[in-house]
Design a protein around this motif. Sequence first.
Motif, PDB file in Angstrom:
ATOM      1  N   GLU A  83       0.835  -1.208   0.000  1.00 50.37           N
ATOM      2  CA  GLU A  83       0.000   0.000   0.000  1.00 50.37           C
ATOM      3  C   GLU A  83       0.870   1.258   0.000  1.00 50.37           C
ATOM      4  O   GLU A  83       0.557   2.239  -0.685  1.00 50.37           O
ATOM      5  N   THR A  84       1.982   1.221   0.745  1.00 52.83           N
ATOM      6  CA  THR A  84       2.880   2.385   0.763  1.00 52.83           C
ATOM      7  C   THR A  84       3.506   2.612  -0.597  1.00 52.83           C
ATOM      8  O   THR A  84       3.613   3.754  -1.073  1.00 52.83           O
ATOM      9  N   LEU A  85       3.914   1.524  -1.263  1.00 53.72           N
ATOM     10  CA  LEU A  85       4.520   1.666  -2.589  1.00 53.72           C
ATOM     11  C   LEU A  85       3.514   2.177  -3.606  1.00 53.72           C
ATOM     12  O   LEU A  85       3.844   3.015  -4.450  1.00 53.72           O
ATOM     13  N   ASP A  86       2.277   1.667  -3.534  1.00 55.81           N
ATOM     14  CA  ASP A  86       1.255   2.149  -4.472  1.00 55.81           C
ATOM     15  C   ASP A  86       0.940   3.617  -4.237  1.00 55.81           C
ATOM     16  O   ASP A  86       0.643   4.366  -5.183  1.00 55.81           O
ATOM     17  N   GLN A  87       1.016   4.066  -2.992  1.00 57.01           N
ATOM     18  CA  GLN A  87       0.747   5.474  -2.700  1.00 57.01           C
ATOM     19  C   GLN A  87       1.894   6.366  -3.170  1.00 57.01           C
ATOM     20  O   GLN A  87       1.675   7.464  -3.680  1.00 57.01           O
ATOM     21  N   LEU A  88       3.150   5.886  -3.002  1.00 58.34           N
ATOM     22  CA  LEU A  88       4.298   6.677  -3.444  1.00 58.34           C
ATOM     23  C   LEU A  88       4.368   6.781  -4.958  1.00 58.34           C
ATOM     24  O   LEU A  88       4.691   7.844  -5.505  1.00 58.34           O
ATOM     25  N   PHE A  89       4.063   5.695  -5.644  1.00 55.02           N
ATOM     26  CA  PHE A  89       4.248   5.639  -7.107  1.00 55.02           C
ATOM     27  C   PHE A  89       2.918   5.410  -7.807  1.00 55.02           C
ATOM     28  O   PHE A  89       2.790   4.562  -8.692  1.00 55.02           O
ATOM     29  N   HIS A  90       1.917   6.170  -7.392  1.00 57.63           N
ATOM     30  CA  HIS A  90       0.603   6.033  -8.017  1.00 57.63           C
ATOM     31  C   HIS A  90       0.617   6.505  -9.469  1.00 57.63           C
ATOM     32  O   HIS A  90      -0.247   6.107 -10.259  1.00 57.63           O
ATOM     33  N   ALA A  91       1.594   7.352  -9.844  1.00 59.65           N
ATOM     34  CA  ALA A  91       1.648   7.856 -11.222  1.00 59.65           C
ATOM     35  C   ALA A  91       2.248   6.846 -12.187  1.00 59.65           C
ATOM     36  O   ALA A  91       2.127   7.024 -13.413  1.00 59.65           O
ATOM     37  N   LEU A  92       2.897   5.787 -11.697  1.00 60.88           N
ATOM     38  CA  LEU A  92       3.534   4.800 -12.570  1.00 60.88           C
ATOM     39  C   LEU A  92       2.546   3.698 -12.936  1.00 60.88           C
ATOM     40  O   LEU A  92       1.620   3.373 -12.181  1.00 60.88           O
ATOM     41  N   ARG A  93       2.792   3.111 -14.091  1.00 56.83           N
ATOM     42  CA  ARG A  93       2.027   1.923 -14.474  1.00 56.83           C
ATOM     43  C   ARG A  93       2.442   0.762 -13.581  1.00 56.83           C
ATOM     44  O   ARG A  93       3.623   0.624 -13.234  1.00 56.83           O
ATOM     45  N   PRO A  94       1.519  -0.111 -13.195  1.00 57.95           N
ATOM     46  CA  PRO A  94       1.866  -1.206 -12.267  1.00 57.95           C
ATOM     47  C   PRO A  94       2.956  -2.118 -12.802  1.00 57.95           C
ATOM     48  O   PRO A  94       3.842  -2.539 -12.059  1.00 57.95           O
ATOM     49  N   GLU A  95       2.933  -2.419 -14.108  1.00 52.41           N
ATOM     50  CA  GLU A  95       3.952  -3.326 -14.641  1.00 52.41           C
ATOM     51  C   GLU A  95       5.334  -2.691 -14.614  1.00 52.41           C
ATOM     52  O   GLU A  95       6.343  -3.371 -14.385  1.00 52.41           O
ATOM     53  N   ALA A  96       5.422  -1.356 -14.816  1.00 54.23           N
ATOM     54  CA  ALA A  96       6.722  -0.677 -14.748  1.00 54.23           C
ATOM     55  C   ALA A  96       7.266  -0.688 -13.323  1.00 54.23           C
ATOM     56  O   ALA A  96       8.463  -0.929 -13.099  1.00 54.23           O
ATOM     57  N   LEU A  97       6.405  -0.443 -12.342  1.00 52.31           N
ATOM     58  CA  LEU A  97       6.849  -0.474 -10.946  1.00 52.31           C
ATOM     59  C   LEU A  97       7.294  -1.868 -10.533  1.00 52.31           C
ATOM     60  O   LEU A  97       8.316  -2.035  -9.846  1.00 52.31           O
TER      61      LEU A  97
END
Length: 456
Positions: A83-97
Motif C-alpha cells: 500500500e505504501t509503494l502504491d501510494q508513493l508511485f501512483h503515477a507509474l504503471r503497475p507493470e513498470a513499478l
Amino acid sequence: MSRTIAPSPDLLANALESETPLAGYFRDADLASDSPLAWQLEQKSAHIDALRGLFHGPAGLVRLRLWVFLTLMSQGDAVLTRETLDQLFHALRPEALDTVLKRFREVGLLGWDETQRCHGITPLAQQIAAVLGPLNSGQDDDELAGILGQVVGADRLGTLDGRQVQMLQAQLGRLHGEFQDAIASGSEFRLREARKRYDRAARLIDRASEAITAIISNARGQLALEKAARGLGQAQSRLLAMASQFNRALQQVDRQRVTLGTTGITSTDVKLWLQTVSGLHTLAEDVMAAPAGLMALAPHEMLDVTEAEFERDRPQAGAPDSLPLAQPAPEGNLDTVALPQELAELSTMLAQWGLLTDSPAPHALADALLGPNPADTRYAQVAYKAQLMPLLGDAQAKGLAGATGDLARQPWRVEWTTVLQTLDHPAVAQLSQGLLHPVTAAGASRHGPNPDLDQP
C-alpha cells in the motif's frame, strides 16, 4: 574441402566483456592482486553490481530506476508495504513499478520478507544512496562543496584516508587552472564570472579552514595521508593567493574601458546591449547598401606623374625676413576656466529653499538633482550634481572661496537610501532615493545630528 569459419571481432569482444574477470585484462594476473585499489574493488563487488543494476539498460529505464530509488530513500520508512509503494508511485504503471522492484530485489537494494509480505531497505541501498547524493542535489555548481563536505565529515568521524584528500587537492588544482585561464584571457565578462566562482570557493575553504588545518596537522605517521595533506595545503595556499591576481586583472580591465563622450555609457554597456540584440546583421544593412568604390592606377600613369613632379620648376626659397622691431605688448585679459554653471544653480536653489519658510522642511533629492526644469535636464548634469552632494557640510570645503565654498556652507544635509526610484524622464530611468534635511543654527539637522556639519 573443409571451411573454417572465424568469429567476428564484435562477437569476440562481447564474449571477452561478459566472461573475462578484472585480472584477465592485465598483462599478468598477479599484477591485479598487487594493486590495493583493484583488490578493494573486488571486495566491493556487491556495490558495483548494485550500481550496474541501476544504470544498465536504455536511458529512459535508467532514469526510471533512479527516480524510484531516490524516492524510496528520501522517505523515512525502512519497511515498505504494498500500500505504501502504491501510494508513493501512483503515477507509474503497475507493470513498470513491478519491473523496477524486481530488479532492486535481484541486486540487493530491497529485501523481501515473505512472512510479513513487505519490502525493506537494505544497508547496501543506504550506501548506494550516499554515493548518488549529488544526483538528488538541486545545485549544479557544487562540486567543491560536495568533495569538501565528504572530507570534513570523514575527518570528524575518523574515517578519512589519503584518497579523499587527494580528490580535494585535485579539485582545488582544477579550479586554480580554470581561474588562471580566465585571467590570461583578458575578457572582462569571463573575468567577472570567474571571480564569482572564486569568491564562492574562497568562502567554502574559509568555512572549512579549521578542519583542513586539523587534517594537515594530524596526518603524521600515515605516509599516504601525510603526503596528501601536504599537497592539499599547497593547493589551498595557491588558490587563496589568486585574489590579488583577480584584483589586478579587473583593475586593468577598468583602465581599458572606454566612456562614450559625456553620456556615461561605457564600452561594456555597449557590449551588453549587443548581446541582447537578436539580429545583429540588421544593424549593418544601411552600411552595406553603398559599398566604397576602388580606384585603379596603371604603372605607366604613376611613372608619368613622378617624372612630371621632378621636371617641373621649383620655386626659389626667399631671403630670410628680418626680425620685427620692439613694440609694447597689447593690453588683454587673462581668461580662466569657469566652473560649470550647475554648481552655482544648485547652490542658489538650496539657498532659496532655506528662505521660503522660517522652518524649512526636508526636500526630495530628486528635486535638487533634476533642477527647476526636469524635462530639459541631461544625464551628465544629474550625474555631476550627484557628485557635488558630499560637499554639503564638508569641514574642509567650508573654508574655500567661490562657488564650491558657497555650496559647502549651505544649511542642508544629504541622506541617501538603497531604494531605487523609477522616474518618468527622457534621460534618467532610475535614481537612488534620498532626502535633503535642513540644518538648524545649532548645527543639527531636523532629521538628526550630522558629524560633518557639527565641526567648526
